[in-house]
Enzyme design. Structure first.
Site, PDB file in Angstrom:
ATOM      1  N   ASP A 284       4.717 -22.437 -85.090  1.00 20.01           N
ATOM      2  CA  ASP A 284       4.584 -21.972 -86.019  1.00 20.01           C
ATOM      3  C   ASP A 284       3.531 -22.298 -87.181  1.00 20.01           C
ATOM      4  O   ASP A 284       3.308 -23.471 -86.479  1.00 20.01           O
ATOM      5  CB  ASP A 284       6.266 -22.296 -87.437  1.00 20.01           C
TER       6      ASP A 284
HETATM    7  C1  GLC Z   1       6.710 -18.907 -92.373  1.00 23.73           C
HETATM    8  C2  GLC Z   1       8.374 -19.207 -91.573  1.00 23.73           C
HETATM    9  C3  GLC Z   1       7.578 -18.171 -89.904  1.00 23.73           C
HETATM   10  C4  GLC Z   1       6.289 -17.064 -90.748  1.00 23.73           C
HETATM   11  C5  GLC Z   1       5.171 -18.051 -90.464  1.00 23.73           C
HETATM   12  C6  GLC Z   1       4.162 -17.090 -90.507  1.00 23.73           C
HETATM   13  O1  GLC Z   1       6.095 -20.773 -92.282  1.00 23.73           O
HETATM   14  O2  GLC Z   1       8.722 -20.447 -90.849  1.00 23.73           O
HETATM   15  O3  GLC Z   1       9.096 -17.830 -90.060  1.00 23.73           O
HETATM   16  O4  GLC Z   1       6.627 -16.126 -89.070  1.00 23.73           O
HETATM   17  O5  GLC Z   1       5.269 -18.850 -91.087  1.00 23.73           O
HETATM   18  O6  GLC Z   1       3.822 -16.044 -92.072  1.00 23.73           O
END
Ligand code: GLC
Length: 741
Positions: A263
């Site tokens: 993430d």
């Molecule tokens: C965010 C989210 C994830 C998302 C990623 C990119 O913090 O937790 O679901 O796809 O970062 O934006």
């Protein structure tokens, strides 16, 4: 003769040369693994290391000199995010990146129709493909453990079987476009506050029976090409580099051959990132939303620090080659698949898909006094009350926020539907979130209103007393503390004084419909005074037409709740037994899932005195269904046999409708504690008035099994069972006893 011969020699020379020059990795006719090995052998260690981490907010390098393309990621599960700047979260300001907003995944789950998942995946995959994206960062399948979780709207409810059945066709639908899904957030990311520091403590039974099945189905049945590891910790290791979850379970037990993506900002340690299963590092030193370090890519944990360790001979390249093999597989399955389709965007087919899924997911919770469907022969003056009747819901909520080509509001949908038949008025009712911007996407709405709550109620009540029918449209929204990433609600009740508005309207007009727009359960202290209640999710671009179709009866509601609506927060097991932390902490904080496997209806079924406000699987129709007696084809089954249950279902009303027949299994006697019953089958069946259909369920031993954490295996224990056929977790229509020998 001579000329022809000469031509032949030349041609074959050219063709031989041409054939000899096409390297294996570029040759579509060669098997995938041969292409992977060939590409790997051609890459330098610098190129390999570069491939394992981002070079911008949402992309990672390919190999320029070999013609291996870059990997482009995009949010999100409900629609394709607008372009941001190379190294910022801010909008890039493109003018060709507005999209279709599909209903949130709670709505998709509420359709209980896997064909809607396939349609959803195909449609959103076409939009990602057209936008030249390699990976969609979705779907999310984290289990609904608490009604306060700010991101439940992005997920598929409280039951692992429902989420498993609904996620597989979504994965297949997306990937048929040559675009990869990235199933998230793996795993145990069940609330938002302290999402970067929560260390989840959960027993293996709950882990394997509740929190993992949907991910396992997406990987093993859906063949997901990538998985996003979550921010939180498990066994004190961050999920983005977690030996247990990524190596032992995902890649070991499940045989996952795709890519694990962190993430954004979930990576914290180079040695762990090297050995504990991470393949691609994104968003390091950002909060995943709007803040973070700039131009940090060379310093990423899998960037220069990793290369330095290799150059110094402190680590080998075995793990590196495994990461790169997985990334190359991802690229060959997407960017370098010459046969993949070209996608499409903002097409009428996509809007029709969004509307169809929305109509099938809206849930009719209560309908007494026949307020619904609204009869336009009688209702000439319609009053719509509430901020959510007009507020754009596709902007905000975190990384799933969108820039839509269009979003038809509930009010506009209702107005268009009743034009010429009834007069529609609107009253604000309350002021909630008047903001109109998120991460640089502006709604263009000015929702500011300086009147006092009492003035707003007085206005609405006066207008209600003069109307034939009142539709209150409220609920939650996508602002922090409502349904929004990186935040959780503080309680079950509606905000902004909405309960007072609803209670006042109920006194002013008995023909009141309450439409709740939310991705979570809410308390309804006014439920006894309100004859009709509709659960209307965040349903995207076609929100207005879909809701209007249900309210006016053009479409017959067929949605069922994918999670329980408790009366009070403490009726939910995470708040009765578990632990829920409201305060933010920068230190690692343990959260114990004391309720273990008793999540949602698995907990509610065990409570003798407390009943849910609305149970899991509940949803009414404008027609009625009668179930006949369920019959099993055998009284006892052995572990390698299957049992078939059939049950006749009849539409006893006067209009066509679809019913979701649910099958639960009850293990009457087990060595380990088990829920009273567990969902192990469902079928959505469409019936004309008076029509009867036989619904059939096939039960194999895996539907009878529980996970024995001591033996670390699934066990189907011989003994007596019951197959329970139901219209919801509390509306049991028929039972059949049988025995596993
Ligand atoms: C965010 C989210 C994830 C998302 C990623 C990119 O913090 O937790 O679901 O796809 O970062 O934006």
């Amino acid at each position: 003769m001579k000329k022809t011969f000469l031509t032949f020699i030349l041609a074959s020379a050219v063709s031989t040369t041409t054939m000899a020059q096409v390297p294996v990795y570029l040759d579509d006719s060669k098997p995938m693994e041969e292409r992977v090995e060939d590409a790997l052998a051609r890459m330098t260690v610098e190129e390999k290391v570069a491939m394992t981490h981002a070079q911008s907010k949402f992309c990672s390098p390919g190999v320029q000199r070999l013609g291996i393309p870059e990997v482009w990621m995009t949010d999100g599960p409900h629609g394709i995010r607008p372009e941001v700047l190379w190294d910022e979260w801010d909008q890039a300001g493109w003018t060709n990146d507005s999209c279709v907003a599909y209903p949130a995944l709670t709505c998709l789950a509420a359709t209980w129709n896997p064909e809607m998942s396939r349609l959803y995946g195909k449609s959103i995959g076409e939009e990602a493909r057209y936008r030249k994206k390699t990976v969609i960062l979705g779907p999310g399948v984290n289990i609904y453990r608490t009604p306060l979780n700010g991101r439940n709207f992005e997920y598929m409810g409280e039951d692992p079987y429902l989420a498993s059945r609904m996620v597989v066709p979504y994965v297949e639908g997306v990937q048929q476009n040559g675009v990869a899904v990235c199933v998230k957030h793996f795993a145990l990311n069940n609330h938002e506050v302290n999402r970067h520091t929560t260390n989840v403590i959960v027993d293996d039974r709950a882990l394997y029976e509740i929190y993992l099945p949907a991910f396992k189905a997406a990987v093993q049945e859906g063949k997901a090409w990538s998985v996003m590891a979550a921010y939180n910790l498990y066994k004190n290791q961050h999920l983005c580099h977690n030996q247990y979850m990524l190596n032992d379970i995902l890649k070991g037990e499940w045989g996952f051959d795709g890519v694990v993506v962190s993430d954004w900002g979930g990576t914290h340690d180079t040695p762990q990132a090297i050995t504990n299963g991470l393949d691609m590092e994104f968003g390091t030193w950002t909060d995943g939303l709007s803040g973070g370090a700039s131009k940090a890519y060379d310093n990423y944990y899998l960037a220069h620090p990793y290369l330095k360790l290799i150059k110094e001979g402190k680590v080998g390249t075995k793990e590196l080659d495994d990461k790169v093999r997985r990334i190359l597989r991802l690229i060959f399955r997407t960017e370098m698949d010459r046969n993949r389709p070209y996608g499409s965007m903002n097409s009428e087919e996509h809007y029709a898909a969004a509307r169809r899924i929305a109509e099938e997911g809206i849930v009719l919770l209560k309908n007494e006094g026949n307020v619904l469907p609204i009869d336009l022969n009688k209702v000439k003056k319609l009053l719509v009350v509430g901020e959510n009747a007009v507020k754009m819901m596709t902007v905000g909520g975190g990384s799933s926020s969108l820039k839509v080509q269009r979003e038809i509001s509930p009010l506009d949908g209702i107005k268009a539907r009743v034009a010429g038949k009834a007069e529609v008025q609107w009253a604000r009712g309350y002021v909630g979130d008047a903001s109109g911007e998120y991460n640089g996407v502006v709604t263009g709405q000015d929702l500011r209103d300086n009147r006092s709550p009492q003035e707003l109620i007085d206005e609405a009540v006066k207008m209600a007393s003069e109307a034939d029918c009142v539709i209150f449209i409220g609920g939650l929204n996508k602002s922090a503390g409502q349904d929004c990433e990186d935040s959780d609600r503080k309680g079950l009740n509606l905000s902004y004084g909405q309960d007072n508005v609803i209670a006042a309207l109920a006194k002013a007009n008995k023909n009141l419909v309450v439409v709740n727009i939310s991705g979570n359960a809410i308390a309804m202290p006014w439920i006894k005074e309100v004859p009709a209640v509709v659960q209307d999710w965040y349903i995207g671009s076609e929100a207005g037409p879909a809701l209007a179709a249900i309210l006016m009866g053009d479409a017959n509601p067929s949605g069922k709740l994918p999670f329980t609506f408790p009366v009070r927060l403490e009726d939910n097991s995470a708040h009765a037994l578990g632990e829920f932390v409201y305060e933010r902490s920068n230190e690692v904080i343990d959260v114990k899932y004391n309720e273990s496997i008793f999540v949602g209806y698995r907990w509610a079924d065990k409570q003798k005195k407390v009943k849910p406000l609305f149970p899991f699987g509940h949803g009414l129709s404008y027609t009625t269904f009668v179930y006949g007696k369920a019959v099993a084809d055998k009284k006892e089954m052995s572990a390698d046999e299957v049992l078939t249950i059939t049950v006749p279902v009849t539409n006893t009303g006067n209009r066509e409708g679809a019913e979701v027949v649910q099958l639960y299994i009850s293990d009457l006697k087990s060595s380990l504690p088990r829920p009273v019953k567990e969902l192990k089958g469902f079928a959505k069946v469409k019936l004309a008035p008076g029509e009867t259909k036989e619904v059939t369920f096939t039960i194999a031993k895996d539907a009878l099994s529980y996970f024995d954490d001591a033996r670390h295996e699934w066990v189907a224990e011989p003994g007596k069972f019951e197959a329970i056929v139901a219209a919801s977790a509390t509306d049991i229509r028929s039972k059949v006893a049988f025995e596993l020998k």
